[in-house]
Write a protein that holds these residues in place. Sequence first.
Motif, PDB file in Angstrom:
ATOM      1  N   GLU A 111       0.816  -1.218   0.000  1.00  0.00           N
ATOM      2  CA  GLU A 111       0.000   0.000   0.000  1.00  0.00           C
ATOM      3  C   GLU A 111       0.849   1.267   0.000  1.00  0.00           C
ATOM      4  O   GLU A 111       0.531   2.239  -0.664  1.00  0.00           O
ATOM      5  N   GLY A 112       1.913   1.266   0.762  1.00  0.00           N
ATOM      6  CA  GLY A 112       2.759   2.450   0.846  1.00  0.00           C
ATOM      7  C   GLY A 112       3.542   2.730  -0.423  1.00  0.00           C
ATOM      8  O   GLY A 112       4.166   3.794  -0.551  1.00  0.00           O
ATOM      9  N   LEU A 113       3.513   1.801  -1.379  1.00  0.00           N
ATOM     10  CA  LEU A 113       4.245   1.972  -2.629  1.00  0.00           C
ATOM     11  C   LEU A 113       3.352   2.434  -3.775  1.00  0.00           C
ATOM     12  O   LEU A 113       3.833   2.633  -4.891  1.00  0.00           O
ATOM     13  N   ARG A 114       2.052   2.602  -3.519  1.00  0.00           N
ATOM     14  CA  ARG A 114       1.161   3.133  -4.552  1.00  0.00           C
ATOM     15  C   ARG A 114       1.349   4.643  -4.657  1.00  0.00           C
ATOM     16  O   ARG A 114       1.695   5.314  -3.673  1.00  0.00           O
ATOM     17  N   GLU A 115       1.113   5.191  -5.865  1.00  0.00           N
ATOM     18  CA  GLU A 115       1.326   6.632  -6.051  1.00  0.00           C
ATOM     19  C   GLU A 115       0.452   7.433  -5.098  1.00  0.00           C
ATOM     20  O   GLU A 115      -0.742   7.169  -4.949  1.00  0.00           O
ATOM     21  N   LYS A 116       1.036   8.448  -4.477  1.00  0.00           N
ATOM     22  CA  LYS A 116       0.355   9.245  -3.466  1.00  0.00           C
ATOM     23  C   LYS A 116      -0.009  10.625  -4.017  1.00  0.00           C
ATOM     24  O   LYS A 116       0.585  11.113  -4.969  1.00  0.00           O
ATOM     25  N   GLY A 117      -1.011  11.226  -3.382  1.00  0.00           N
ATOM     26  CA  GLY A 117      -1.365  12.602  -3.690  1.00  0.00           C
ATOM     27  C   GLY A 117      -2.481  12.774  -4.684  1.00  0.00           C
ATOM     28  O   GLY A 117      -2.828  13.912  -5.012  1.00  0.00           O
ATOM     29  N   MET A 118      -3.070  11.679  -5.209  1.00  0.00           N
ATOM     30  CA  MET A 118      -4.103  11.801  -6.235  1.00  0.00           C
ATOM     31  C   MET A 118      -5.485  11.497  -5.639  1.00  0.00           C
ATOM     32  O   MET A 118      -5.615  10.758  -4.677  1.00  0.00           O
ATOM     33  N   TRP A 119      -6.526  12.076  -6.277  1.00  0.00           N
ATOM     34  CA  TRP A 119      -7.886  11.649  -5.952  1.00  0.00           C
ATOM     35  C   TRP A 119      -8.251  10.418  -6.772  1.00  0.00           C
ATOM     36  O   TRP A 119      -9.103   9.618  -6.382  1.00  0.00           O
ATOM     37  N   LEU A 120      -7.610  10.243  -7.929  1.00  0.00           N
ATOM     38  CA  LEU A 120      -7.902   9.122  -8.816  1.00  0.00           C
ATOM     39  C   LEU A 120      -7.379   7.825  -8.215  1.00  0.00           C
ATOM     40  O   LEU A 120      -6.249   7.762  -7.733  1.00  0.00           O
ATOM     41  N   TYR A 190       9.330   4.922  -5.746  1.00  0.00           N
ATOM     42  CA  TYR A 190      10.409   4.551  -4.825  1.00  0.00           C
ATOM     43  C   TYR A 190      10.114   5.151  -3.461  1.00  0.00           C
ATOM     44  O   TYR A 190       9.847   6.362  -3.339  1.00  0.00           O
ATOM     45  N   ASP A 191      10.159   4.320  -2.442  1.00  0.00           N
ATOM     46  CA  ASP A 191       9.794   4.723  -1.078  1.00  0.00           C
ATOM     47  C   ASP A 191      10.957   5.434  -0.400  1.00  0.00           C
ATOM     48  O   ASP A 191      12.042   4.867  -0.243  1.00  0.00           O
ATOM     49  N   LEU A 192      10.721   6.683  -0.015  1.00  0.00           N
ATOM     50  CA  LEU A 192      11.736   7.470   0.695  1.00  0.00           C
ATOM     51  C   LEU A 192      11.515   7.499   2.196  1.00  0.00           C
ATOM     52  O   LEU A 192      12.356   8.025   2.926  1.00  0.00           O
ATOM     53  N   SER A 193      10.391   6.945   2.662  1.00  0.00           N
ATOM     54  CA  SER A 193      10.135   6.947   4.109  1.00  0.00           C
ATOM     55  C   SER A 193      11.155   6.087   4.837  1.00  0.00           C
ATOM     56  O   SER A 193      11.394   6.280   6.033  1.00  0.00           O
ATOM     57  N   ILE A 197      12.014  10.263   5.644  1.00  0.00           N
ATOM     58  CA  ILE A 197      11.202  11.322   5.019  1.00  0.00           C
ATOM     59  C   ILE A 197       9.732  10.925   5.143  1.00  0.00           C
ATOM     60  O   ILE A 197       9.326   9.900   4.603  1.00  0.00           O
ATOM     61  N   PRO A 198       8.916  11.693   5.854  1.00  0.00           N
ATOM     62  CA  PRO A 198       7.520  11.290   6.103  1.00  0.00           C
ATOM     63  C   PRO A 198       6.752  11.066   4.798  1.00  0.00           C
ATOM     64  O   PRO A 198       6.603  11.979   3.988  1.00  0.00           O
ATOM     65  N   ASP A 199       6.285   9.842   4.587  1.00  0.00           N
ATOM     66  CA  ASP A 199       5.515   9.461   3.384  1.00  0.00           C
ATOM     67  C   ASP A 199       6.271   9.766   2.097  1.00  0.00           C
ATOM     68  O   ASP A 199       5.652   9.870   1.028  1.00  0.00           O
ATOM     69  N   TYR A 228       8.024  14.220  -7.044  1.00  0.00           N
ATOM     70  CA  TYR A 228       8.479  13.991  -5.676  1.00  0.00           C
ATOM     71  C   TYR A 228       7.332  14.331  -4.735  1.00  0.00           C
ATOM     72  O   TYR A 228       6.670  15.362  -4.895  1.00  0.00           O
ATOM     73  N   TYR A 229       7.094  13.451  -3.737  1.00  0.00           N
ATOM     74  CA  TYR A 229       5.979  13.657  -2.795  1.00  0.00           C
ATOM     75  C   TYR A 229       6.463  13.411  -1.374  1.00  0.00           C
ATOM     76  O   TYR A 229       7.260  12.504  -1.110  1.00  0.00           O
ATOM     77  N   GLN A 230       5.953  14.237  -0.438  1.00  0.00           N
ATOM     78  CA  GLN A 230       6.161  13.984   0.977  1.00  0.00           C
ATOM     79  C   GLN A 230       5.139  14.777   1.783  1.00  0.00           C
ATOM     80  O   GLN A 230       4.445  15.659   1.248  1.00  0.00           O
ATOM     81  N   THR A 231       5.014  14.453   3.063  1.00  0.00           N
ATOM     82  CA  THR A 231       4.138  15.201   3.963  1.00  0.00           C
ATOM     83  C   THR A 231       4.975  15.962   4.987  1.00  0.00           C
ATOM     84  O   THR A 231       6.129  15.606   5.251  1.00  0.00           O
ATOM     85  N   LEU A 232       4.366  16.985   5.558  1.00  0.00           N
ATOM     86  CA  LEU A 232       5.002  17.807   6.582  1.00  0.00           C
ATOM     87  C   LEU A 232       4.015  18.037   7.721  1.00  0.00           C
ATOM     88  O   LEU A 232       2.794  17.947   7.524  1.00  0.00           O
TER      89      LEU A 232
END
Length: 517
Positions: A111-120, A190-193, A197-199, A228-232
């Motif tokens: 699950e953590g490897l699916r693309e993040k940040g989309m509504w789709l 690619y998982d940076l957590s 790096i958060p998410d 590139y995606y991450q949370t803060l």
Amino acid sequence: MFRFAIALTKQRQEASAQRWIAVALSIASSPLGGAALAQAVTVPGPESGAPKKMTQGVNQKKNRVATLPRSSRPDEALAQTANAFAATRDNAVSVAKNRTQRKVDPFVKFEGLREKGMWLSIPGPADTIDQDYGGFRSALAEVGIGYIGGTVNTFVTNQLPNAARSTIRDQLYSGQNPTFNTLNFLIVTYDLSRFGIPDGQIIVGAQQQYWTWKPGGPDRAGINTIAYYQTLFDGKLELKMGYLRNINEFTGTVVGGNAAVNVFGASSNILYQAGMSNNAAPTPALNLKYNFDERFYNRTSIQRSLSPDGQFAHITENPTGLDWSTANAGVLLLDETGYNSKAAPGLPETWLRAGAGFNTSSYADLQYPTQPRAKGNSIYYVAADRQLWQSDPQGSAARGIYAGFSVMYAPPDLNRVNQYYELRLYAKGLWDSRPRDQIALVATNTAWSNVAVDAAVAKGHLVHRDSTAISGTYTAHLAPGIYSSVGLTYINNPTSITYTRKTGHALNLLVSTSVFF
């Protein structure tokens, strides 16, 4: 005296029997249950010469008698102890069942490897044709790599006899002649957590598409994202930047929100002319989403606009998508505020959103096409989707019947599509035997710019001021990773502003297959 001795002996025997019953009941209530009881019955007493250690065990069990419910009748104590044993057994069964359920889903680790940040929503690894065959996906996940790929193939043709068939080059709308297109993509994450790096996530994707009717595409092969995606701040702020497809980040244009369901309204036309990037035309952008809580959010983007001359011109000039900009393209500023409550048992899904975009690109003025280009285009929209009924609230709360609408507006002097309206009614997993199928009924109205219409009238063309369509589509989930859609769409005025007397309406048959790996 003899009678007294006999009575005393009987009392001692009854007392001894009652003690043994109490010992047996105490053992029966222990976790070992009946097995321990069987062993206790065969334990010899001190009178038979039992070892001291075994005698001590029996004495310890006798001490447990004080914890049993007091009763003058042994059968009542037995019933109470049996109930306690049943409760203990049921609790053990429940714990075992929960442990089993936790082990059922072997794909949760992806699950953590699916693309993040989309509504789709793109199907996850469990809903692909390869899943984790041979452990290949797991081996990549061990080093932080995830992937999803797919092919979407669509065929559209007008079923009416007066379709005014023409050569492909002179075709005016999709389906006028039998129209086929294929879209193939691969996205790798690619998982940076793992580095703190958060998410954190890096996303790279490529796409190839082919159309028999080139204005629908055109053909291309290139990137569809480099991001590139991450949370803060504990997830309050989401950051995503790179070459993005903002059509998957804003507005919500796909009915049901599932990329596997091929039900599209015409809303993308008004968004593309406003400059919003998409899968075939990604552009550099910086997106920020602030989550006020789990439901309320605000999303902002600074994006390099598509070509102000349209998506076809943009892709023709920049087919790979790697160019920083195209001719006359400026900056598109987007902002969307929304409320998004996911479905839960007894809690219907609700998504409300409203947004606006402002574009600094140089657009041709539809009223004065020979004059210098004008800047300052804009778009405004509001949309809502609401779950009306849940068919399986405890098992899968997202299944049920939904309704929604969209309203969009753009200034008529710079945009050929001036207004767009959409009503939709759709169902997800309506039947228990088909939990992943979707049915959709969509009605749309596209209003053309009065400035562009008047200019066409002045040139002596036959014109219409809007286009109305009603479509019904059924999408079946045939197997893991395989979907097929079949639908009919009636369109009054299927062409753009100008038309001929033979192209007044169309009844398009759509057949589409989506395969994900």
